[in-house]
Design a protein around this motif. Structure first.
Motif, PDB file in Angstrom:
ATOM      1  N   PRO A 122       0.825  -1.214   0.000  1.00  0.00           N
ATOM      2  CA  PRO A 122       0.000   0.000   0.000  1.00  0.00           C
ATOM      3  C   PRO A 122       0.858   1.262   0.000  1.00  0.00           C
ATOM      4  O   PRO A 122       1.908   1.310   0.631  1.00  0.00           O
ATOM      5  N   HIS A 123       0.379   2.258  -0.732  1.00  0.00           N
ATOM      6  CA  HIS A 123       1.015   3.578  -0.701  1.00  0.00           C
ATOM      7  C   HIS A 123       0.403   4.355   0.463  1.00  0.00           C
ATOM      8  O   HIS A 123      -0.487   3.872   1.159  1.00  0.00           O
ATOM      9  N   ALA A 124       0.843   5.576   0.648  1.00  0.00           N
ATOM     10  CA  ALA A 124       0.313   6.420   1.717  1.00  0.00           C
ATOM     11  C   ALA A 124      -1.178   6.682   1.490  1.00  0.00           C
ATOM     12  O   ALA A 124      -1.662   6.628   0.348  1.00  0.00           O
ATOM     13  N   PRO A 125      -1.933   6.949   2.545  1.00  0.00           N
ATOM     14  CA  PRO A 125      -3.367   7.239   2.386  1.00  0.00           C
ATOM     15  C   PRO A 125      -3.611   8.374   1.395  1.00  0.00           C
ATOM     16  O   PRO A 125      -2.892   9.372   1.396  1.00  0.00           O
ATOM     17  N   GLY A 126      -4.612   8.182   0.545  1.00  0.00           N
ATOM     18  CA  GLY A 126      -4.982   9.186  -0.441  1.00  0.00           C
ATOM     19  C   GLY A 126      -4.286   9.066  -1.783  1.00  0.00           C
ATOM     20  O   GLY A 126      -4.706   9.680  -2.765  1.00  0.00           O
ATOM     21  N   VAL A 127      -3.221   8.280  -1.868  1.00  0.00           N
ATOM     22  CA  VAL A 127      -2.508   8.117  -3.139  1.00  0.00           C
ATOM     23  C   VAL A 127      -3.393   7.323  -4.099  1.00  0.00           C
ATOM     24  O   VAL A 127      -4.034   6.351  -3.709  1.00  0.00           O
ATOM     25  N   GLU A 128      -3.442   7.756  -5.353  1.00  0.00           N
ATOM     26  CA  GLU A 128      -4.226   7.078  -6.391  1.00  0.00           C
ATOM     27  C   GLU A 128      -3.311   6.666  -7.536  1.00  0.00           C
ATOM     28  O   GLU A 128      -2.343   7.353  -7.835  1.00  0.00           O
ATOM     29  N   GLU A 129      -3.659   5.556  -8.168  1.00  0.00           N
ATOM     30  CA  GLU A 129      -2.969   5.129  -9.387  1.00  0.00           C
ATOM     31  C   GLU A 129      -3.953   5.157 -10.534  1.00  0.00           C
ATOM     32  O   GLU A 129      -5.119   4.776 -10.380  1.00  0.00           O
ATOM     33  N   LEU A 138      -4.203  -7.344 -18.734  1.00  0.00           N
ATOM     34  CA  LEU A 138      -3.715  -7.196 -17.374  1.00  0.00           C
ATOM     35  C   LEU A 138      -4.790  -7.628 -16.397  1.00  0.00           C
ATOM     36  O   LEU A 138      -5.959  -7.255 -16.544  1.00  0.00           O
ATOM     37  N   SER A 139      -4.402  -8.419 -15.425  1.00  0.00           N
ATOM     38  CA  SER A 139      -5.274  -8.742 -14.299  1.00  0.00           C
ATOM     39  C   SER A 139      -4.791  -7.901 -13.127  1.00  0.00           C
ATOM     40  O   SER A 139      -3.602  -7.872 -12.824  1.00  0.00           O
ATOM     41  N   LEU A 140      -5.725  -7.226 -12.493  1.00  0.00           N
ATOM     42  CA  LEU A 140      -5.391  -6.348 -11.382  1.00  0.00           C
ATOM     43  C   LEU A 140      -6.274  -6.696 -10.192  1.00  0.00           C
ATOM     44  O   LEU A 140      -7.488  -6.851 -10.352  1.00  0.00           O
ATOM     45  N   THR A 141      -5.666  -6.835  -9.044  1.00  0.00           N
ATOM     46  CA  THR A 141      -6.418  -7.054  -7.808  1.00  0.00           C
ATOM     47  C   THR A 141      -6.127  -5.886  -6.887  1.00  0.00           C
ATOM     48  O   THR A 141      -4.958  -5.586  -6.614  1.00  0.00           O
ATOM     49  N   VAL A 142      -7.195  -5.222  -6.436  1.00  0.00           N
ATOM     50  CA  VAL A 142      -7.069  -4.107  -5.510  1.00  0.00           C
ATOM     51  C   VAL A 142      -7.989  -4.383  -4.337  1.00  0.00           C
ATOM     52  O   VAL A 142      -9.208  -4.526  -4.530  1.00  0.00           O
ATOM     53  N   GLN A 153      -8.281  -0.225 -22.323  1.00  0.00           N
ATOM     54  CA  GLN A 153      -9.053  -0.023 -21.092  1.00  0.00           C
ATOM     55  C   GLN A 153      -8.161   0.640 -20.042  1.00  0.00           C
ATOM     56  O   GLN A 153      -6.951   0.420 -20.005  1.00  0.00           O
ATOM     57  N   ASN A 154      -8.784   1.429 -19.198  1.00  0.00           N
ATOM     58  CA  ASN A 154      -8.063   2.202 -18.203  1.00  0.00           C
ATOM     59  C   ASN A 154      -8.774   2.092 -16.862  1.00  0.00           C
ATOM     60  O   ASN A 154      -9.970   1.815 -16.816  1.00  0.00           O
ATOM     61  N   ILE A 155      -8.030   2.341 -15.787  1.00  0.00           N
ATOM     62  CA  ILE A 155      -8.626   2.228 -14.457  1.00  0.00           C
ATOM     63  C   ILE A 155      -7.927   3.193 -13.498  1.00  0.00           C
ATOM     64  O   ILE A 155      -6.741   3.485 -13.654  1.00  0.00           O
ATOM     65  N   ARG A 156      -8.685   3.670 -12.535  1.00  0.00           N
ATOM     66  CA  ARG A 156      -8.164   4.491 -11.445  1.00  0.00           C
ATOM     67  C   ARG A 156      -8.546   3.806 -10.145  1.00  0.00           C
ATOM     68  O   ARG A 156      -9.655   3.292 -10.015  1.00  0.00           O
ATOM     69  N   PHE A 157      -7.627   3.797  -9.165  1.00  0.00           N
ATOM     70  CA  PHE A 157      -7.958   3.170  -7.881  1.00  0.00           C
ATOM     71  C   PHE A 157      -7.160   3.802  -6.751  1.00  0.00           C
ATOM     72  O   PHE A 157      -6.086   4.372  -6.960  1.00  0.00           O
ATOM     73  N   ALA A 158      -7.739   3.709  -5.548  1.00  0.00           N
ATOM     74  CA  ALA A 158      -7.038   4.124  -4.342  1.00  0.00           C
ATOM     75  C   ALA A 158      -5.902   3.137  -4.105  1.00  0.00           C
ATOM     76  O   ALA A 158      -6.132   1.937  -3.999  1.00  0.00           O
ATOM     77  N   ALA A 159      -4.682   3.641  -4.037  1.00  0.00           N
ATOM     78  CA  ALA A 159      -3.509   2.767  -3.960  1.00  0.00           C
ATOM     79  C   ALA A 159      -3.020   2.557  -2.533  1.00  0.00           C
ATOM     80  O   ALA A 159      -1.910   2.076  -2.328  1.00  0.00           O
ATOM     81  N   ASP A 160      -3.870   2.889  -1.558  1.00  0.00           N
ATOM     82  CA  ASP A 160      -3.462   2.675  -0.171  1.00  0.00           C
ATOM     83  C   ASP A 160      -3.899   1.295   0.333  1.00  0.00           C
ATOM     84  O   ASP A 160      -4.064   1.073   1.533  1.00  0.00           O
ATOM     85  N   TYR A 161      -4.081   0.387  -0.601  1.00  0.00           N
ATOM     86  CA  TYR A 161      -4.324  -1.028  -0.338  1.00  0.00           C
ATOM     87  C   TYR A 161      -3.266  -1.829  -1.083  1.00  0.00           C
ATOM     88  O   TYR A 161      -2.705  -1.364  -2.072  1.00  0.00           O
ATOM     89  N   VAL A 162      -3.035  -3.061  -0.654  1.00  0.00           N
ATOM     90  CA  VAL A 162      -2.187  -3.951  -1.442  1.00  0.00           C
ATOM     91  C   VAL A 162      -2.828  -4.091  -2.813  1.00  0.00           C
ATOM     92  O   VAL A 162      -4.043  -4.233  -2.928  1.00  0.00           O
TER      93      VAL A 162
END
Length: 182
Positions: A122-129, A138-142, A153-162
């Protein structure tokens, strides 16, 4: 100066700015004191995972190890950027536009070779990818939720999770990654 030396000098300077010993830096980052020392001396080629751990522990961006000063105009040819790889060489990150003062993002070209399975802490709280898939699949698990992306295809997600990136296809998966820091 080679990339390992640049990373080492910047790490040492960041640690010095915090007035941290190697022991303090090791505790904050989860990277051993001997490894940090080798990186600072330019004797080690740190993996993507190791650099992320250090960046998170120091509270800095990943790209802060790679480039300091930004000109008013900068052209970047992706093919000219030396990628940083994970331990098995299947997850390649090329820093295109490192973070700059007064800007809250950085941009990377990422290539996942077939069979790649890369777990990002996880990144710091609030960081987005933001991932913009240019080629392949691509397979992505968030945060235990799975997503299947194909070219375009494109995606945005909160990166403060594994989050876990996988390329289960036969060819490489190529994407642009933008990391936003609040």
């Amino acid at each position: 100066m080679n990339l390992n030396e640049v990373i080492g000098r910047r790490l040492k300077a960041m640690r010095g700015q915090k007035n941290w010993s190697l022991d303090q830096a090791a505790k904050a980052t989860g990277v051993s004191k001997p490894m940090l020392s080798q990186i600072e001396r330019g004797e080690s080629n740190p993996t993507v995972s190791t650099l992320w751990k250090i960046a998170n522990g120091l509270g800095v961006s990943f790209s802060s190890f790679l480039e300091e000063n930004q000109p008013a105009i900068k052209e970047v040819n992706t093919a000219d950027v030396v990628p940083i790889a994970n331990q098995d060489g299947t997850f390649l990150v090329s820093p295109l536009f490192p973070i700059e003062p007064k800007k809250s993002f950085e941009i990377y070209a990422v290539e996942l070779l077939p069979g790649c399975h890369y777990t990002s802490e996880p990144h710091a709280p609030g960081v987005e990818e933001y991932l913009l898939l240019q080629e392949g699949s691509l397979s992505l698990t968030v945060h235990r939720e799975d997503f299947q992306l194909s070219s375009g295809q494109n995606i945005r997600f909160a990166a403060d999770y594994v989050h876990v990136y996988k390329n289960q296809g036969r060819g490489p998966a190529k994407l642009i990654m933008i990391i936003y820091y609040p």
